[in-house]
Design an enzyme around this catalytic site. Structure first.
Site, PDB file in Angstrom:
ATOM      1  N   LEU A 152      36.607  49.423  53.526  1.00 50.75           N
ATOM      2  CA  LEU A 152      36.458  48.060  54.022  1.00 50.75           C
ATOM      3  C   LEU A 152      34.970  47.755  54.265  1.00 50.75           C
ATOM      4  O   LEU A 152      34.551  47.429  55.375  1.00 50.75           O
ATOM      5  CB  LEU A 152      37.272  47.848  55.297  1.00 50.75           C
ATOM      6  CG  LEU A 152      37.598  46.387  55.631  1.00 50.75           C
ATOM      7  CD1 LEU A 152      38.530  45.801  54.597  1.00 50.75           C
ATOM      8  CD2 LEU A 152      38.217  46.269  57.022  1.00 50.75           C
ATOM      9  N   GLY A 153      34.181  47.867  53.181  1.00 51.76           N
ATOM     10  CA  GLY A 153      32.781  47.477  53.226  1.00 51.76           C
ATOM     11  C   GLY A 153      32.645  46.021  52.821  1.00 51.76           C
ATOM     12  O   GLY A 153      33.569  45.215  53.017  1.00 51.76           O
TER      13      GLY A 153
ATOM     14  N   HIS B 223      34.679  47.990  32.896  1.00 54.09           N
ATOM     15  CA  HIS B 223      33.656  48.108  33.949  1.00 54.09           C
ATOM     16  C   HIS B 223      32.782  46.852  33.970  1.00 54.09           C
ATOM     17  O   HIS B 223      31.556  46.916  33.817  1.00 54.09           O
ATOM     18  CB  HIS B 223      32.784  49.351  33.740  1.00 54.09           C
ATOM     19  CG  HIS B 223      32.061  49.769  34.993  1.00 54.09           C
ATOM     20  ND1 HIS B 223      31.788  51.075  35.294  1.00 54.09           N
ATOM     21  CD2 HIS B 223      31.554  49.047  36.032  1.00 54.09           C
ATOM     22  CE1 HIS B 223      31.138  51.152  36.439  1.00 54.09           C
ATOM     23  NE2 HIS B 223      30.985  49.919  36.913  1.00 54.09           N
TER      24      HIS B 223
ATOM     25  N   SER C 256      38.728  53.541  56.085  1.00 53.26           N
ATOM     26  CA  SER C 256      37.292  53.449  55.890  1.00 53.26           C
ATOM     27  C   SER C 256      36.642  54.592  56.646  1.00 53.26           C
ATOM     28  O   SER C 256      37.330  55.349  57.359  1.00 53.26           O
ATOM     29  CB  SER C 256      36.785  52.094  56.402  1.00 53.26           C
ATOM     30  OG  SER C 256      35.529  51.769  55.836  1.00 53.26           O
TER      31      SER C 256
ATOM     32  N   GLU D 150      33.911  57.223  31.490  1.00 55.36           N
ATOM     33  CA  GLU D 150      33.579  56.016  30.721  1.00 55.36           C
ATOM     34  C   GLU D 150      32.601  56.333  29.584  1.00 55.36           C
ATOM     35  O   GLU D 150      31.712  57.166  29.774  1.00 55.36           O
ATOM     36  CB  GLU D 150      32.975  54.965  31.658  1.00 55.36           C
ATOM     37  CG  GLU D 150      33.956  54.476  32.693  1.00 55.36           C
ATOM     38  CD  GLU D 150      33.327  53.508  33.682  1.00 55.36           C
ATOM     39  OE1 GLU D 150      32.117  53.184  33.541  1.00 55.36           O
ATOM     40  OE2 GLU D 150      34.022  53.071  34.597  1.00 55.36           O
TER      41      GLU D 150
ATOM     42  N   ILE E 160      32.605  44.555  49.845  1.00 53.94           N
ATOM     43  CA  ILE E 160      33.593  44.130  48.855  1.00 53.94           C
ATOM     44  C   ILE E 160      34.985  44.118  49.465  1.00 53.94           C
ATOM     45  O   ILE E 160      35.754  43.158  49.303  1.00 53.94           O
ATOM     46  CB  ILE E 160      33.544  45.039  47.609  1.00 53.94           C
ATOM     47  CG1 ILE E 160      32.213  44.865  46.884  1.00 53.94           C
ATOM     48  CG2 ILE E 160      34.708  44.728  46.663  1.00 53.94           C
ATOM     49  CD1 ILE E 160      31.979  45.862  45.761  1.00 53.94           C
TER      50      ILE E 160
ATOM     51  N   VAL F 250      38.353  48.780  41.580  1.00 52.92           N
ATOM     52  CA  VAL F 250      37.116  48.096  41.189  1.00 52.92           C
ATOM     53  C   VAL F 250      35.902  48.825  41.759  1.00 52.92           C
ATOM     54  O   VAL F 250      34.812  48.264  41.844  1.00 52.92           O
ATOM     55  CB  VAL F 250      37.115  46.614  41.643  1.00 52.92           C
ATOM     56  CG1 VAL F 250      38.135  45.812  40.867  1.00 52.92           C
ATOM     57  CG2 VAL F 250      37.351  46.498  43.155  1.00 52.92           C
ATOM     58  N   GLY F 251      36.107  50.089  42.136  1.00 57.57           N
ATOM     59  CA  GLY F 251      35.009  50.896  42.676  1.00 57.57           C
ATOM     60  C   GLY F 251      34.354  51.720  41.588  1.00 57.57           C
ATOM     61  O   GLY F 251      33.552  51.225  40.804  1.00 57.57           O
ATOM     62  N   ARG F 252      34.709  52.986  41.528  1.00 54.93           N
ATOM     63  CA  ARG F 252      34.237  53.898  40.487  1.00 54.93           C
ATOM     64  C   ARG F 252      35.431  54.714  39.986  1.00 54.93           C
ATOM     65  O   ARG F 252      36.350  55.034  40.742  1.00 54.93           O
ATOM     66  CB  ARG F 252      33.148  54.831  41.025  1.00 54.93           C
ATOM     67  CG  ARG F 252      31.824  54.138  41.302  1.00 54.93           C
ATOM     68  CD  ARG F 252      31.127  53.730  40.018  1.00 54.93           C
ATOM     69  NE  ARG F 252      29.772  53.235  40.225  1.00 54.93           N
ATOM     70  CZ  ARG F 252      29.437  51.970  40.356  1.00 54.93           C
ATOM     71  NH1 ARG F 252      30.378  51.033  40.310  1.00 54.93           N
ATOM     72  NH2 ARG F 252      28.173  51.610  40.516  1.00 54.93           N
TER      73      ARG F 252
END
Length: 342
Positions: free
Chosen positions: A176-177, A304, A198, A286, A179, A255-257
């Site tokens: 919960l940063g 990405h 988090s 990737e 984004i 949607v992070g890594r």
């Protein structure tokens, strides 16, 4: 020499002098932002494009070692202690992305090298993409689009039906940063109940339920949206136990890594129907994407590109220029230092 030749010669000398006086910026890999703003960067800086050089990387870096104070880093650039050993005068690594997991931050701290990132430039657009992926998975939009494009609609009246309504569902946010908070704000419009895990509990967000463990979060939610930073602690934070806790109707959005999810386990769970679906903008290796994911109707895939909008890249360009110029100016402040190094 006539006047025209004299003028032309003077312009060439002027351009050459300007080029020599420009601050030098090392770029190891072609960053995504160059698709939009490469010419603008070239007007401000003398770009040393390592990927275009015929020289081996080590030789190229040694040749420019004494003149390089700044590295412009793409999200795929790995900056290790070995690279920094070749560049003893570097003062700043300006990263085009928010994530800086490919930069050895410990080594930078030892050497007094400042690291900056994209800060909030991509935040709003990544949050939008997270919701877009979620809706696409729930409503099976790509599968329906395929039926229309390939003229299957008249013949296939049993086209894929959506999973379930998003409205009023329990959604868990992993990280919960900046984004994550924007994702939560968007989900509130759907009447969703927000839970999260988090590094620390956010005591000013009492309306969101906090779970210290991701597995516990998954037990209590039908949807997980992953948007935390990639660190040693968060690698494979979505693992087999978490997927089992999420259950066969559960949805995962990332949607992070890529390495935040154990991709092999995710493929297995999706193929075997042990979770309901996934929306993935990022992958472990990737640009490789497992064939099994490509063949599944309950999976939505993007390359990405969450946050890739013209406005976001313009904001990022301004941040990068401001950060880089701070090295060559006594008055320009840093705009987006990575706080772990401050």
């Amino acid at each position: 020499m006539d006047d025209r030749m004299s003028y032309s010669h003077g312009v060439e000398q002027s351009n050459e002098q300007h080029f020599l006086e420009q601050p030098k910026v090392l770029v190891l890999d072609c960053p995504a932002i160059f698709s939009f703003h490469e010419k603008k960067f070239e007007k401000k800086f003398h770009l040393l494009k390592a990927w275009e050089s015929p020289l081996p990387m080590e030789e190229f870096l040694k040749n420019h070692a004494r003149s390089v104070k700044v590295i412009l880093s793409s999200f795929k650039t790995r900056i290790t202690a070995d690279i920094l050993n070749l560049l003893p005068w570097v003062e700043l690594i300006a990263c085009e992305s928010t994530g800086v997991e490919n930069i050895d931050l410990v080594e930078c701290r030892k050497r007094g090298i400042t690291v900056t990132n994209a800060a909030s430039a991509f935040v709003e657009d990544v949050a939008d993409m997270a919701i877009g992926l979620l809706l696409a998975v729930l409503m099976k939009i790509p599968a329906a689009d395929r039926d229309v494009r390939f003229k299957l609609w008249p013949q296939n009246m049993t086209f894929p039906v959506g999973h379930f309504k998003l409205r009023e569902k329990q959604v868990g946010i992993v990280g919960l940063g900046n984004i994550g908070l924007q994702v939560a704000k968007r989900l509130e419009a759907f009447g969703c109940s927000i839970s999260y895990t988090s590094r620390k509990e956010k005591h000013n967000l009492s309306s969101y339920k906090y779970y210290p463990k991701t597995q516990e979060l998954a037990i209590n939610c039908k949807i997980l949206i992953v948007c935390c930073a990639l660190t040693d602690q968060t690698h494979h934070i979505i693992n087999r136990n978490v997927m089992e806790a999420l259950g066969k109707d559960g949805i995962v959005i990332n949607v992070g890594r890529g390495p935040l999810i154990d991709e092999k386990e995710l493929v297995k769970f999706l193929v075997e129907g042990k979770i309901g679906g996934a929306g993935l903008d990022v992958f472990e290796k990737e640009p490789y994407v497992p064939n099994e994911l490509v063949e599944l109707d309950n999976v939505v895939l993007t390359p990405h590109r969450a946050g890739f909008t013209e406005q976001a890249f313009f904001d990022d360009f301004q941040l990068l220029v401001g950060n880089i110029e701070s090295v060559f100016s006594t008055t320009n402040p840093l705009m987006s230092p990575v706080m772990e190094l401050v």
